[in-house]
Design a protein around this motif. Structure first.
Motif, PDB file in Angstrom:
ATOM      1  N   GLU A 263       0.857  -1.423   0.036  1.00 33.73           N
ATOM      2  CA  GLU A 263      -0.151   0.074  -0.046  1.00 33.73           C
ATOM      3  C   GLU A 263       0.835   1.055   0.121  1.00 33.73           C
ATOM      4  O   GLU A 263       1.865   1.333   0.875  1.00 33.73           O
ATOM      5  N   TRP A 264       0.479   2.199  -0.816  1.00 42.56           N
ATOM      6  CA  TRP A 264       1.191   3.471  -0.812  1.00 42.56           C
ATOM      7  C   TRP A 264       0.885   4.059   0.302  1.00 42.56           C
ATOM      8  O   TRP A 264      -0.220   4.780   0.455  1.00 42.56           O
ATOM      9  N   ASN A 265       1.861   4.135   1.305  1.00 43.97           N
ATOM     10  CA  ASN A 265       1.636   4.898   2.600  1.00 43.97           C
ATOM     11  C   ASN A 265       3.126   4.944   3.259  1.00 43.97           C
ATOM     12  O   ASN A 265       3.691   4.315   3.830  1.00 43.97           O
ATOM     13  N   VAL A 266       3.541   6.097   3.061  1.00 42.87           N
ATOM     14  CA  VAL A 266       4.891   6.514   3.236  1.00 42.87           C
ATOM     15  C   VAL A 266       5.059   6.784   4.776  1.00 42.87           C
ATOM     16  O   VAL A 266       4.324   7.843   5.241  1.00 42.87           O
ATOM     17  N   ASN A 267       6.037   6.210   5.336  1.00 37.75           N
ATOM     18  CA  ASN A 267       6.277   6.598   6.722  1.00 37.75           C
ATOM     19  C   ASN A 267       7.006   7.865   6.939  1.00 37.75           C
ATOM     20  O   ASN A 267       8.221   7.798   6.369  1.00 37.75           O
ATOM     21  N   LEU A 268       6.568   8.858   7.214  1.00 35.02           N
ATOM     22  CA  LEU A 268       7.374  10.053   6.903  1.00 35.02           C
ATOM     23  C   LEU A 268       8.994  10.135   7.756  1.00 35.02           C
ATOM     24  O   LEU A 268       9.987  10.432   7.211  1.00 35.02           O
TER      25      LEU A 268
END
Length: 290
Positions: A263-268
């Motif tokens: 899933e495109w879900n970047v952990n900043l």
């Protein structure tokens, strides 16, 4: 209606393109420890631009795993015309995968197969229930186009893509996606270093396939062909079959990647730490679009 939008990234295509786009000006970009980073930096620019453009829900990156594959076993000359990668690019092969991981994307690759085969296999599997976009600079992948699979070919300049899908393919190419395999069987591929049938170029090959559809039908009707074409095919029959095998992307290699992990879900925090480690400047702009 397909629910997810999956972006499959041809990692090497983006990395090489990014490296050469910046290095021809001598702009290698180094960290304070002397590690070159220009290819990785430009790879990220391309990647983030494509995410903005195609708005995927899931992103997966596929890689070649060394130069030896089942294709080099079939034909020793396969890609033998390629130069060794420049020394500034070599450390960036591992580095780019670390960045991909820091952005929470899976890195997929399988020894003895090319990234194309991994992309083909995953695209095939995902397309049953999802929309798939393949991001590449490589025309070889056009053979994968079908319902729910489109190919976005990167063109010159940032954010410039030519998208091939089921609806526009014939209009653009004059052939069906599956015929691309036979096209390359006939005309060969100079960038991958296999010859096809000596003396048959793209125009003749397209014309033959428009008339006979497949290499098999062509061979069944060989006596109807002009004498010159017959002679060329008969003189290169083994190489014709071999070239077709080399051209075909395998869509059944033993890999899988659950969509849950992509899933495109970047952990900043993780991503920012990695980019700071590489001493990239103005990194806030990467995240404005993530």
């Amino acid at each position: 209606m397909a629910s997810n939008k999956v972006l499959l990234v041809d990692g090497m295509a983006l990395l090489f393109r990014g490296f050469f786009a910046t290095s021809f000006r001598g702009n290698f970009m180094y960290t304070s420890k002397g590690v070159p980073t220009n290819g990785v930096y430009q790879f990220l620019r391309y990647l983030m631009d494509s995410v903005q453009k195609f708005e995927p829900t899931h992103v997966i990156c596929c890689w070649d795993m060394g130069s030896k594959t089942f294709r080099t076993e079939l034909f020793a000359g396969y890609k033998a015309n390629r130069d060794e990668p420049p020394k500034e690019l070599i450390p960036q092969f591992d580095l780019v995968k670390e960045v991909v991981e820091a952005f929470n994307m899976p890195n997929i690759g399988l020894e003895n197969f090319e990234a194309d085969d991994c992309i083909g296999t995953l695209a095939h599997a995902y397309s049953l229930e999802n929309e798939v976009t393949v991001l590449t600079g490589d025309q070889d992948l056009l053979q994968l186009v079908k319902e729910n699979i489109r190919i976005a070919i990167m063109r010159k300049g940032q954010g410039n893509y030519e998208v091939f899908d089921q609806d526009n393919f014939y209009e653009k190419k004059g052939l069906s996606p599956k015929q691309i395999i036979d096209l390359k069987g006939l005309m060969g591929d100079s960038s991958d270093n296999y010859p096809g049938v000596k003396g048959i170029g793209e125009k003749t090959a397209i014309k033959l396939l428009q008339e006979y559809e497949t290499i098999d039908d062509l061979l069944n009707n060989i006596e109807k062909l002009p004498k010159g074409v017959q002679a060329k095919i008969n003189a290169n029959l083994d190489m014709l079959h071999l070239s077709r095998s080399l051209a075909e992307i395998k869509c059944d290699v033993p890999i899988s990647c659950s969509l849950d992990t992509s899933e495109w879900n970047v952990n900043l925090e993780t991503a920012t730490n990695k980019l700071n480690e590489l001493e990239f400047k103005n990194i806030d702009r990467w995240f404005a679009i993530s």
